[in-house]
Design an enzyme around this catalytic site. Structure first.
Site, PDB file in Angstrom:
ATOM      1  N   GLU A  30      -5.934   7.355   4.469  1.00 39.73           N
ATOM      2  CA  GLU A  30      -5.655   5.909   4.596  1.00 39.73           C
ATOM      3  C   GLU A  30      -4.172   5.742   4.327  1.00 39.73           C
ATOM      4  O   GLU A  30      -3.727   5.818   3.185  1.00 39.73           O
ATOM      5  CB  GLU A  30      -6.483   5.112   3.576  1.00 39.73           C
ATOM      6  CG  GLU A  30      -7.981   5.187   3.786  1.00 39.73           C
ATOM      7  CD  GLU A  30      -8.453   4.400   5.006  1.00 39.73           C
ATOM      8  OE1 GLU A  30      -7.665   3.614   5.581  1.00 39.73           O
ATOM      9  OE2 GLU A  30      -9.616   4.583   5.395  1.00 39.73           O
ATOM     10  N   CYS A  61      -1.057  -2.342   2.109  1.00 39.03           N
ATOM     11  CA  CYS A  61      -0.940  -1.649   3.400  1.00 39.03           C
ATOM     12  C   CYS A  61      -1.320  -2.590   4.535  1.00 39.03           C
ATOM     13  O   CYS A  61      -0.897  -2.421   5.665  1.00 39.03           O
ATOM     14  CB  CYS A  61      -1.847  -0.431   3.411  1.00 39.03           C
ATOM     15  SG  CYS A  61      -3.545  -0.847   2.989  1.00 39.03           S
TER      16      CYS A  61
END
Ligand code: NAD
Length: 494
Positions: A267, A301
């Site tokens: 990720e 993010c």
């Protein structure tokens, strides 16, 4: 079992102080690192040292793999219902401890308390979701096409899992990995970021209190992640690496994992476009923009990095965004009226100063903020830049702070081309009143996730992850637990 060293978290509103272990959790012991070194944990709101945690050596890290490996068979053989009930108990305990956990996150990460509370509940949700998934790891049965035999597929735990997490969501990034790993029947070692280790140790403490057996979850902190993680990946017993962090480090770890062919979930970084069409409901788009930009002070993010706004609503959107961003109170995370907390460290402030300076030097216009206030702590004021030119670095790199960069566009094709013009592909936001157009645009955006008329995608029940250089694999939902399993195929005659 007890940790020798602790951080004493002051009690809130007359509640007792909380003692957070600050030693390594390896097997059934909390213990110092082999060389008795410590890592300082800094409070980003003040720049002062908050606590220190044990600094694991390579030998300590290898021992944590042994501990996880020794617990693996017992945990894999634990009935799914029992695993589910233990995970459910982790959920309940985490929710019951929301307030002090949020305080702890806010102290070591700097984020506003409201963000920290939201994170604790989101983090806890992974325990609840995977308690539910633990008993639904279904296999497959079919007849071979030639009719000769049956095809049986079962999903088995992949094995000892190394979980590496970043500092920006110290609780949620940990539980998003631990919960599916445990649900699948894997034991694990969590290596949290050096900046925010206290939350990881607090979660481990809660898990032990909930009855998770010793060795199933191990936690190591290290000031030398490159050497320690490399040694762990080469030791031979790690079967899964689940990493959340920067694309740069993810790439490095994929190279390391290649040597022993370790299954990887990644990720990684994002560069989210936020596209507003002329027909969008502007107050809704502004509300979504404030979440997408300002949740966690922009240190996400999923943070909206590039605002592409169609010419017909560019001025109105800008005006309303400046008003909302200008009303956000910057301050110490734990103060109740803080809307935007501190950045993680001085380097984060310097990066934003560079990105804003670069954009201005190329012709962008500053409508709000643009300053790192003097004084202690690592702060940057909520900032709005408009007319940001295509070449600006701020449109290419993750800002990771409270800065909105706006660019006007004319046609939908142009917006899609601009949005896709990046090596990242984690999330994209689209605002339009025309659902058909919104879905068509969603299909054409190169992104693992789309927020259509929403400012938030994160949900334990949904597959979270990116395409292109934003990552490999998915976390959350039933996809997340599959990342910790191997499909075993049995060809059988009966
Ligand atoms: P980072 O990559 O610097 O660090 C992440 C983790 O990797 C930390 O635990 C760190 O100690 C460790 N690490 C650093 N160098 C290492 C090395 N050489 N070998 C092994 N481990 C190493 O990232 P960060 O600054 O902590 O976090 C911010 C980044 O994380 C941003 O890019 C953000 O987009 C990304 N992120 C992604 C997601 C997602 O779900 N896609 C979620 C949160 C954060």
């Amino acid at each position: 079992m007890k940790s020798t060293n602790h951080y004493l978290l002051p009690g809130i509103a007359g509640t007792p102080d909380r003692s957070i272990p600050t030693d390594l959790l390896i097997g059934d012991r909390w213990r110092e690192g082999g060389e008795h070194r410590r890592i300082d944990v800094i409070n980003p709101s003040t720049g002062e040292t908050l606590a220190s945690v044990a600094d694991a050596t390579v030998a300590d890290a290898l021992e944590s793999i042994d501990a996880a490996a020794n617990a693996a068979a017992g945990w894999a053989a634990t009935p799914p219902r029992k695993r589910a009930e233990l995970l459910r108990s982790c959920f309940e305990r985490m929710v019951a401890n929301t307030d002090w956990l949020a305080q702890l996150i806010s102290l070591e990460n700097g984020k506003a308390l409201a963000d920290a509370k939201g994170e604790v509940l989101y983090a806890a949700e992974f325990f609840r979701w995977y308690a539910e998934e633990a008993v639904r790891l279904e296999g497959e049965l079919s007849v071979a096409p030639n009719g000769a035999n049956r095809i049986v597929v079962m999903y088995q735990p992949i094995g000892v899992s190394l979980l590496i997490t970043p500092w920006n969501f110290p609780a949620a990034m940990a539980t998003r990995k631990i919960a599916p790993a445990l649900a699948a029947g894997c034991t694990c070692i969590l290596k949290p970021a050096e900046e925010t280790p206290l939350t990881a140790y607090a979660i481990a403490q809660i898990m032990l209190e909930a009855g998770i057996p010793a060795g199933v979850v191990n936690v190591i902190t290290t000031g030398n992640p490159a050497a320690v993680v490399k040694a762990m990946l080469h030791q031979g017993r790690i079967r899964k690496l689940s990493f959340t962090g920067s694309t740069e480090v993810g790439r490095l770890l994929l190279h390391e994992a290649a040597d022993t062919i370790i299954n990887c979930s990644m990720e990684l970084g994002g560069n989210a476009p936020f596209v507003v069409l002329d027909d969008a409901n502007i107050p809704d788009a502004i509300a979504g923009a404030m979440i997408a930009k300002m949740r966690n002070g922009g240190e996400a993010c999923t943070a909206a990095n590039r605002f592409y706004v169609q010419r017909g609503v560019y001025e109105e959107f800008t005006k309303q965004l400046v008003a909302k961003m200008g009303a956000v109170k910057l301050g110490e995370g734990c103060s109740p009226d803080t809307g935007c907390g501190a950045l993680i460290n001085r380097a984060a402030v310097a990066k934003i100063e560079f990105l804003v300076g670069d954009a201005l030097s190329r012709g962008a216009r500053l409508l709000l903020g643009g300053k790192a206030p003097a004084g202690p702590g690592f702060f940057y004021t909520p900032t709005v830049l408009i007319d940001v030119p295509t070449g600006a670095e701020i449109l290419k790199q993750e800002i990771f702070g409270p800065v909105a960069a706006l660019v006007p566009f004319d046609t939908v094709d142009e917006a899609i081309a601009l949005a896709n013009d990046t090596e990242f592909g984690l999330v994209a936001y689209v605002y339009t009143s025309d659902l058909k157009a919104g879905l068509q645009i969603s299909e054409r955006l190169e992104s693992g996730m789309i927020a259509l008329n929403r400012g938030l995608v994160s949900d334990a029940a949904a597959p979270f992850g990116g395409v292109k250089q934003s990552g490999l694999g998915r976390e959350g939902s039933h996809h997340g637990v599959r990342e910790f399993t191997e499909a075993k195929y049995i060809a059988v005659d009966w």
